[in-house]
Write a protein that holds these residues in place. Structure first.
Motif, PDB file in Angstrom:
ATOM      1  N   HIS A 112      41.863 -34.337 -47.625  1.00 54.63           N
ATOM      2  CA  HIS A 112      41.461 -33.283 -46.805  1.00 54.63           C
ATOM      3  C   HIS A 112      40.023 -33.362 -46.406  1.00 54.63           C
ATOM      4  O   HIS A 112      39.275 -33.068 -47.419  1.00 54.63           O
ATOM      5  CB  HIS A 112      41.707 -31.979 -47.156  1.00 54.63           C
ATOM      6  CG  HIS A 112      41.928 -30.745 -46.190  1.00 54.63           C
ATOM      7  ND1 HIS A 112      42.144 -29.685 -46.259  1.00 54.63           N
ATOM      8  CD2 HIS A 112      41.700 -30.838 -44.655  1.00 54.63           C
ATOM      9  CE1 HIS A 112      42.223 -28.864 -45.309  1.00 54.63           C
ATOM     10  NE2 HIS A 112      41.928 -29.596 -44.262  1.00 54.63           N
ATOM     11  N   ASP A 119      43.554 -31.106 -38.564  1.00 51.08           N
ATOM     12  CA  ASP A 119      43.898 -29.665 -38.825  1.00 51.08           C
ATOM     13  C   ASP A 119      43.604 -28.690 -37.829  1.00 51.08           C
ATOM     14  O   ASP A 119      42.812 -28.646 -37.210  1.00 51.08           O
ATOM     15  CB  ASP A 119      42.766 -29.566 -40.144  1.00 51.08           C
ATOM     16  CG  ASP A 119      42.873 -28.201 -40.661  1.00 51.08           C
ATOM     17  OD1 ASP A 119      43.339 -27.169 -39.928  1.00 51.08           O
ATOM     18  OD2 ASP A 119      42.904 -27.953 -42.029  1.00 51.08           O
ATOM     19  N   GLU A 120      44.714 -28.144 -37.457  1.00 54.02           N
ATOM     20  CA  GLU A 120      44.756 -27.162 -36.320  1.00 54.02           C
ATOM     21  C   GLU A 120      43.813 -25.917 -36.358  1.00 54.02           C
ATOM     22  O   GLU A 120      43.462 -25.420 -35.331  1.00 54.02           O
ATOM     23  CB  GLU A 120      45.917 -26.922 -35.726  1.00 54.02           C
ATOM     24  CG  GLU A 120      46.953 -28.024 -35.262  1.00 54.02           C
ATOM     25  CD  GLU A 120      48.252 -27.542 -34.886  1.00 54.02           C
ATOM     26  OE1 GLU A 120      48.364 -27.286 -33.595  1.00 54.02           O
ATOM     27  OE2 GLU A 120      49.141 -27.306 -35.775  1.00 54.02           O
ATOM     28  N   ASP A 121      43.406 -25.741 -37.673  1.00 44.62           N
ATOM     29  CA  ASP A 121      42.475 -24.502 -37.744  1.00 44.62           C
ATOM     30  C   ASP A 121      41.086 -24.597 -38.050  1.00 44.62           C
ATOM     31  O   ASP A 121      40.603 -23.576 -38.396  1.00 44.62           O
ATOM     32  CB  ASP A 121      43.330 -23.702 -39.154  1.00 44.62           C
ATOM     33  CG  ASP A 121      44.686 -23.191 -38.967  1.00 44.62           C
ATOM     34  OD1 ASP A 121      44.798 -22.469 -37.781  1.00 44.62           O
ATOM     35  OD2 ASP A 121      45.627 -23.405 -39.820  1.00 44.62           O
ATOM     36  N   ASP A 122      40.746 -25.902 -37.873  1.00 42.87           N
ATOM     37  CA  ASP A 122      39.296 -26.402 -38.087  1.00 42.87           C
ATOM     38  C   ASP A 122      39.161 -27.510 -37.530  1.00 42.87           C
ATOM     39  O   ASP A 122      39.514 -28.594 -38.021  1.00 42.87           O
ATOM     40  CB  ASP A 122      38.932 -26.566 -39.699  1.00 42.87           C
ATOM     41  CG  ASP A 122      37.487 -26.510 -40.143  1.00 42.87           C
ATOM     42  OD1 ASP A 122      36.704 -26.960 -38.952  1.00 42.87           O
ATOM     43  OD2 ASP A 122      37.130 -26.219 -41.128  1.00 42.87           O
ATOM     44  N   ARG A 160      38.024 -30.636 -39.499  1.00 45.89           N
ATOM     45  CA  ARG A 160      38.695 -30.928 -40.696  1.00 45.89           C
ATOM     46  C   ARG A 160      39.512 -32.003 -40.229  1.00 45.89           C
ATOM     47  O   ARG A 160      40.391 -31.815 -39.233  1.00 45.89           O
ATOM     48  CB  ARG A 160      39.563 -29.872 -41.263  1.00 45.89           C
ATOM     49  CG  ARG A 160      38.434 -28.762 -41.802  1.00 45.89           C
ATOM     50  CD  ARG A 160      37.816 -29.095 -43.051  1.00 45.89           C
ATOM     51  NE  ARG A 160      38.592 -28.794 -44.302  1.00 45.89           N
ATOM     52  CZ  ARG A 160      38.331 -29.048 -45.568  1.00 45.89           C
ATOM     53  NH1 ARG A 160      37.139 -29.427 -45.990  1.00 45.89           N
ATOM     54  NH2 ARG A 160      39.197 -28.555 -46.583  1.00 45.89           N
ATOM     55  N   ARG A 175      54.847 -31.231 -35.497  1.00 40.74           N
ATOM     56  CA  ARG A 175      53.746 -30.763 -36.348  1.00 40.74           C
ATOM     57  C   ARG A 175      54.255 -30.603 -37.859  1.00 40.74           C
ATOM     58  O   ARG A 175      55.280 -30.409 -37.942  1.00 40.74           O
ATOM     59  CB  ARG A 175      53.483 -29.077 -35.908  1.00 40.74           C
ATOM     60  CG  ARG A 175      52.846 -28.975 -34.811  1.00 40.74           C
ATOM     61  CD  ARG A 175      51.519 -29.389 -34.494  1.00 40.74           C
ATOM     62  NE  ARG A 175      50.714 -29.164 -33.285  1.00 40.74           N
ATOM     63  CZ  ARG A 175      50.689 -29.918 -32.204  1.00 40.74           C
ATOM     64  NH1 ARG A 175      51.307 -31.250 -32.263  1.00 40.74           N
ATOM     65  NH2 ARG A 175      50.013 -29.650 -31.066  1.00 40.74           N
ATOM     66  N   GLN A 191      53.349 -29.116 -41.674  1.00 39.44           N
ATOM     67  CA  GLN A 191      52.868 -28.106 -42.557  1.00 39.44           C
ATOM     68  C   GLN A 191      52.886 -28.314 -43.916  1.00 39.44           C
ATOM     69  O   GLN A 191      54.089 -28.810 -44.595  1.00 39.44           O
ATOM     70  CB  GLN A 191      53.446 -26.779 -42.037  1.00 39.44           C
ATOM     71  CG  GLN A 191      52.791 -25.604 -42.734  1.00 39.44           C
ATOM     72  CD  GLN A 191      53.175 -24.330 -42.119  1.00 39.44           C
ATOM     73  OE1 GLN A 191      52.975 -24.025 -40.794  1.00 39.44           O
ATOM     74  NE2 GLN A 191      53.917 -23.560 -42.891  1.00 39.44           N
ATOM     75  N   THR A 212      51.776 -26.778 -47.715  1.00 39.80           N
ATOM     76  CA  THR A 212      51.488 -25.257 -48.494  1.00 39.80           C
ATOM     77  C   THR A 212      51.418 -25.871 -49.681  1.00 39.80           C
ATOM     78  O   THR A 212      51.876 -26.551 -50.611  1.00 39.80           O
ATOM     79  CB  THR A 212      52.590 -24.510 -48.292  1.00 39.80           C
ATOM     80  OG1 THR A 212      53.010 -24.283 -46.860  1.00 39.80           O
ATOM     81  CG2 THR A 212      52.409 -23.229 -48.718  1.00 39.80           C
ATOM     82  N   ARG A 238      57.283 -23.819 -34.387  1.00 35.67           N
ATOM     83  CA  ARG A 238      56.714 -23.462 -35.800  1.00 35.67           C
ATOM     84  C   ARG A 238      56.539 -22.079 -35.771  1.00 35.67           C
ATOM     85  O   ARG A 238      56.858 -21.345 -36.271  1.00 35.67           O
ATOM     86  CB  ARG A 238      55.360 -24.292 -36.004  1.00 35.67           C
ATOM     87  CG  ARG A 238      54.648 -23.755 -37.203  1.00 35.67           C
ATOM     88  CD  ARG A 238      53.277 -24.498 -37.223  1.00 35.67           C
ATOM     89  NE  ARG A 238      52.638 -24.335 -36.378  1.00 35.67           N
ATOM     90  CZ  ARG A 238      51.387 -24.943 -35.666  1.00 35.67           C
ATOM     91  NH1 ARG A 238      51.186 -26.156 -36.492  1.00 35.67           N
ATOM     92  NH2 ARG A 238      50.796 -24.698 -34.691  1.00 35.67           N
ATOM     93  N   LEU A 274      48.212 -25.791 -44.512  1.00 36.78           N
ATOM     94  CA  LEU A 274      47.543 -26.603 -43.702  1.00 36.78           C
ATOM     95  C   LEU A 274      48.348 -26.920 -42.463  1.00 36.78           C
ATOM     96  O   LEU A 274      49.581 -27.369 -42.629  1.00 36.78           O
ATOM     97  CB  LEU A 274      47.350 -28.189 -44.417  1.00 36.78           C
ATOM     98  CG  LEU A 274      46.457 -28.111 -45.658  1.00 36.78           C
ATOM     99  CD1 LEU A 274      46.410 -29.227 -46.291  1.00 36.78           C
ATOM    100  CD2 LEU A 274      45.329 -27.291 -45.694  1.00 36.78           C
ATOM    101  N   ARG A 275      47.992 -26.480 -41.283  1.00 36.70           N
ATOM    102  CA  ARG A 275      48.680 -26.948 -40.140  1.00 36.70           C
ATOM    103  C   ARG A 275      48.227 -28.073 -39.316  1.00 36.70           C
ATOM    104  O   ARG A 275      47.125 -28.110 -39.184  1.00 36.70           O
ATOM    105  CB  ARG A 275      48.811 -25.602 -39.120  1.00 36.70           C
ATOM    106  CG  ARG A 275      49.125 -24.348 -39.951  1.00 36.70           C
ATOM    107  CD  ARG A 275      49.126 -23.253 -38.797  1.00 36.70           C
ATOM    108  NE  ARG A 275      48.173 -23.099 -38.009  1.00 36.70           N
ATOM    109  CZ  ARG A 275      48.013 -22.417 -36.767  1.00 36.70           C
ATOM    110  NH1 ARG A 275      49.203 -22.068 -36.207  1.00 36.70           N
ATOM    111  NH2 ARG A 275      46.684 -22.476 -35.946  1.00 36.70           N
TER     112      ARG A 275
END
Length: 242
Positions: A13, A49-52, A55, A128, A130, A132, A199, A231-232
């Motif tokens: 990551h 990385d869908e949230d950043d 990343r 997608r 994911q 965890t 999702r 992690l999405r």
């Protein structure tokens, strides 16, 4: 599917400089992926990385720890590929040390697909992934038993199928040029969704499931030392897992 097993997995990551992720994705997919596999690694997938937006995540597997050492030496210390492209790759990177070294739980290895799109591929798949990451506050065998017999039936009841389950690989990192996160014990599971809408639907159904909400989720929280990391992940054009 291939019959070869790849029980050493790196979950890598990276934090990248602003506005450089697409540069890294293109460079990796076009120039850096195939030479690593030619040396004996298996690149399972690479993802935004869908949230950043800064990343980037990728999964690299090996058949043994000894093979990992030989591949990493061959690629990073000896290959013309890395000598040619290292400067461009490093120019995108801020931090590459957020790396977990993992091994699969029995019978829970991620699928290793035999084919992937060619190096000129540009179309992004809708799927997608994911991941965890849990830090259990109990022995890993106890946590794995709860996951398999408590969590999995509820996950499956809403259509979420675990794709792979992993724990910390305890062998020391013998390639110090690439640091990993050490001194922690994790349990990581992966799942795949057909697309982002699926999702949302399935995770919403899980959150509303009475057994999950009233029993499984509270018990899970009691077994964890810290909150989980989710992690999405959106696969790149050449990702095998998609």
């Amino acid at each position: 599917m291939t019959e070869t097993h790849w029980p050493v997995l790196e979950l890598r990551h990276y934090t990248l400089r602003p506005d450089t992720r697409d540069i890294m994705v293109e460079l990796f997919d076009r120039e850096l992926l195939d030479p690593q596999e030619a040396l004996g690694a298996r690149i399972l997938g690479q993802f935004r990385d869908e949230d950043d937006p800064n990343r980037w995540v990728w999964l690299r597997a090996f058949t043994t720890m000894a093979s990992r050492l030989e591949v990493l030496k061959g690629f990073y210390l000896e290959s013309e590929t890395w000598r040619t492209h290292a400067a461009a790759a490093r120019a995108t990177m801020v931090d590459t040390s957020d790396v977990l070294l993992l091994r699969p739980l029995p019978g829970a290895e991620l699928p290793m697909l035999d084919t992937r799109p060619g190096r000129e591929a540009t179309a992004l798949p809708p799927g997608r992934l994911q991941a965890t990451v849990y830090h259990p506050d109990v022995p890993i065998d106890e946590f794995a038993d709860f996951f398999d017999h408590g969590m999995v039936p509820v996950l499956r009841s809403v259509g979420i199928e675990p794709l792979g389950r992993y724990e910390t690989e305890p062998a020391p990192n013998d390639f110090s040029q690439l640091p990993i996160r050490e001194g922690e014990t994790v349990f990581v599971w992966f799942t795949r969704f057909r697309d982002a809408d699926e999702r949302v639907r399935k995770l919403t159904a899980l959150s509303r499931n009475p057994l999950w909400r009233n029993d499984i989720r509270p018990h899970l929280d009691k077994l964890l030392a810290t909150s989980e990391a989710v992690l999405r992940l959106a696969p790149t054009a050449r990702s095998a897992l998609r």
